[in-house]
Scaffold this active site. Structure first.
Site, mmCIF file in Angstrom:
data_model
loop_
_atom_site.group_PDB
_atom_site.id
_atom_site.type_symbol
_atom_site.label_atom_id
_atom_site.label_comp_id
_atom_site.label_asym_id
_atom_site.label_seq_id
_atom_site.Cartn_x
_atom_site.Cartn_y
_atom_site.Cartn_z
ATOM 1 N N GLY A 132 0.723 -1.091 0.031
ATOM 2 C CA GLY A 132 0.278 -0.032 0.190
ATOM 3 C C GLY A 132 0.810 1.248 -0.021
ATOM 4 O O GLY A 132 1.171 2.029 0.753
ATOM 5 N N TYR A 133 1.680 1.065 -1.162
ATOM 6 C CA TYR A 133 2.593 2.917 -1.252
ATOM 7 C C TYR A 133 1.215 4.282 -2.313
ATOM 8 O O TYR A 133 1.414 5.259 -1.283
ATOM 9 C CB TYR A 133 3.607 2.659 -1.541
ATOM 10 C CG TYR A 133 4.359 1.668 -1.067
ATOM 11 C CD1 TYR A 133 4.663 1.160 0.055
ATOM 12 C CD2 TYR A 133 6.025 1.909 -1.190
ATOM 13 C CE1 TYR A 133 5.845 0.831 1.357
ATOM 14 C CE2 TYR A 133 7.039 1.315 0.079
ATOM 15 C CZ TYR A 133 6.687 0.750 0.739
ATOM 16 O OH TYR A 133 7.928 0.700 1.312
ATOM 17 N N SER A 134 1.635 3.732 -3.477
ATOM 18 C CA SER A 134 0.984 4.520 -4.305
ATOM 19 C C SER A 134 -0.079 5.095 -4.077
ATOM 20 O O SER A 134 -0.684 4.532 -3.515
ATOM 21 C CB SER A 134 1.523 3.963 -6.068
ATOM 22 O OG SER A 134 2.388 3.659 -6.144
ATOM 23 N N SER A 166 -1.184 -4.505 -6.077
ATOM 24 C CA SER A 166 -1.054 -4.979 -7.113
ATOM 25 C C SER A 166 -0.938 -6.307 -6.343
ATOM 26 O O SER A 166 -0.973 -7.116 -4.512
ATOM 27 C CB SER A 166 0.414 -6.160 -6.943
ATOM 28 O OG SER A 166 1.166 -4.701 -7.795
ATOM 29 N N GLU A 249 14.008 -4.319 -2.749
ATOM 30 C CA GLU A 249 13.184 -5.305 -3.687
ATOM 31 C C GLU A 249 14.254 -6.047 -4.856
ATOM 32 O O GLU A 249 13.722 -6.722 -5.961
ATOM 33 C CB GLU A 249 11.896 -4.142 -4.500
ATOM 34 C CG GLU A 249 11.031 -4.366 -5.464
ATOM 35 C CD GLU A 249 10.408 -3.282 -5.970
ATOM 36 O OE1 GLU A 249 9.526 -3.830 -6.754
ATOM 37 O OE2 GLU A 249 10.359 -2.250 -5.674
ATOM 38 N N SER A 367 9.730 5.807 -12.514
ATOM 39 C CA SER A 367 9.499 5.786 -13.814
ATOM 40 C C SER A 367 10.984 6.147 -14.561
ATOM 41 O O SER A 367 12.438 6.197 -13.502
ATOM 42 C CB SER A 367 8.760 6.331 -14.591
ATOM 43 O OG SER A 367 9.533 8.108 -13.355
ATOM 44 N N GLU A 369 11.857 8.340 -15.820
ATOM 45 C CA GLU A 369 13.070 9.586 -15.768
ATOM 46 C C GLU A 369 12.804 10.101 -14.309
ATOM 47 O O GLU A 369 13.884 10.784 -14.207
ATOM 48 C CB GLU A 369 11.285 10.759 -15.618
ATOM 49 C CG GLU A 369 10.270 10.965 -17.256
ATOM 50 C CD GLU A 369 10.097 9.988 -17.834
ATOM 51 O OE1 GLU A 369 9.892 9.518 -19.027
ATOM 52 O OE2 GLU A 369 9.064 8.910 -17.097
#
Length: 397
Positions: A132-134, A166, A249, A367, A369
């Site tokens: 539960g991050y984003s 996810s 990770e 990302s 970037e």
């Protein structure tokens, strides 16, 4: 890293290979290759059962210390296990977030009670975890988390929304970053909470994807509760815990990822050979270049595991994400016009799913970037983007 294997390592490789050959038969043989890119929905319950069989035989959490239920394998032997598992085309494991991320984080920051409560069930694959991050406004800019939690007696009460979570729809627990200090900003005042998902205050909405699956979810917390002692680390200091987890990770499992990529590339080459596309010299050169780049990627991954070179994680993420994206495009080139048509009702085939899912590789998990900003600013020492610009917010996250 010494790339030679001792006699003990070779014997261990034979042990892993022999066990997989013996057990990936009968009812389990049908699971070979399932659960790959864009296919997390495939045979989930059957893959859970397979993972529990692995656990019964000591093949989960193989790098964990023995005191926590692992095998305490050396780095080389962990690499061997993941390579052999991928080479056997064994089904994608269902417990990555618990085994590779949360488990090591609890070992580093958790209380003895938290370790005793959660680690055995991760080893046994009895509880699955979601991340539960984003959030809608806190993706790459993770420090912008707005989900809030407050203490109410002996519980935290949580309100907010997470997204791109996810496998939340098949998980029992989530580790959640929430803002627990009113008025705090950015990375200050955040806490790392362990939250049960099967409760009235949690609503999970799967997000249907172009691949046909829906492993990503929106998760809404409305007065959700978790015990006050299920905060990892000190309240308000969750940023440190969250960043440490992300450091876990990209461990030895990246070598299995490279082996899986090799299997996908072999499949694309076989497809091109079968339909005659391999006769196109441009496409043939394209496939040859992918093979060479994959070998370089493997050695880069090995080097990253054996050194503390700055920016290694960001470099590897950039390399593998863009390589996989090129592989997906090559698969579509091999398919030709038929690749533009999905089965009816809408059902992409393996190669169409690969192409569609690979488009997201350069976005999720940080990302391109963001990775380039990290390398530019933290490794090369280049000036930051102007404060307040989108890329500046992403880099600080």
């Amino acid at each position: 890293m010494d790339l030679t294997y001792s006699e003990a390592d070779q014997a261990f490789r034979a042990e892993v290979r022999g066990w997989l050959e013996e057990h990936l038969t009968g009812e389990w043989a049908a699971l070979r290759g399932l659960g790959g890119a864009g296919r997390d929905h495939e045979a989930h319950e059957e893959r859970v059962a397979w993972n529990r069989l692995l656990a019964e035989h000591g093949w989960t959490c193989v790098g964990w210390p023995e005191e926590y239920g692992g095998r305490g394998l050396s780095l080389v032997q962990q690499v061997i296990f993941h390579e052999e598992y991928a080479r056997a085309d064994a089904p994608v494991r269902v417990n990555h977030l618990g085994e590779e991320l949360l488990g090591p984080t609890l070992m580093a920051f958790g209380t003895e009670e938290q370790k005793a409560r959660f680690l055995p069930k991760i080893v046994a694959v009895e509880e699955l975890w979601a991340q539960g991050y984003s959030e809608p406004d806190a993706g790459s800019d993770l420090a912008n988390v707005q989900t809030r939690a407050r203490l109410d007696g002996d519980h935290w009460v949580i309100d907010g929304q997470k997204v791109w979570t996810s496998n939340a729809h098949v998980s029992q627990w989530a580790f959640v970053i929430a803002r627990t200090e009113p008025g705090s900003e950015r990375h200050r005042g955040l806490s790392f909470l362990l939250v049960p998902l099967d409760q009235d205050g949690v609503e999970i909405r799967p997000i249907e994807q172009l691949t046909g699956g829906s492993e990503f979810n929106e998760v809404f917390f409305t007065g959700a509760r978790t015990a006050a002692d299920l905060v990892v680390g000190e309240p308000g200091e969750g940023w440190q815990v969250a960043m440490a987890l992300l450091g876990f990770e990209r461990g030895v499992s990246v070598l299995a990822q490279v082996v899986g990529f090799a299997r996908e590339l072999d499949g694309v080459v076989e497809l091109a050979t079968g339909n005659g596309a391999i006769d196109d010299p441009v496409l043939r050169d394209q496939l040859a270049a992918l093979r060479v780049e994959l070998e370089v990627m493997r050695f880069q991954a090995l080097r990253g595991l054996s050194s503390e070179a700055p920016g290694g994680d960001s470099i590897f993420k950039l390399v593998w994400a863009n390589w996989h994206k090129k592989l997906g495009a090559a698969a579509m080139d091999v398919l030709g016009p038929s690749g533009l048509v999905a089965g009816a009702p809408y059902e992409p085939d393996r190669w169409q799913r690969l192409f569609l899912f690979s488009l997201a590789d350069t976005i999720y998990g940080g990302s391109d970037e963001v990775q380039r900003n990290i390398l530019a600013e933290r490794v090369l020492g280049l000036p930051r983007e102007p404060k307040g610009s989108p890329s500046d917010r992403e880099a600080r996250g």
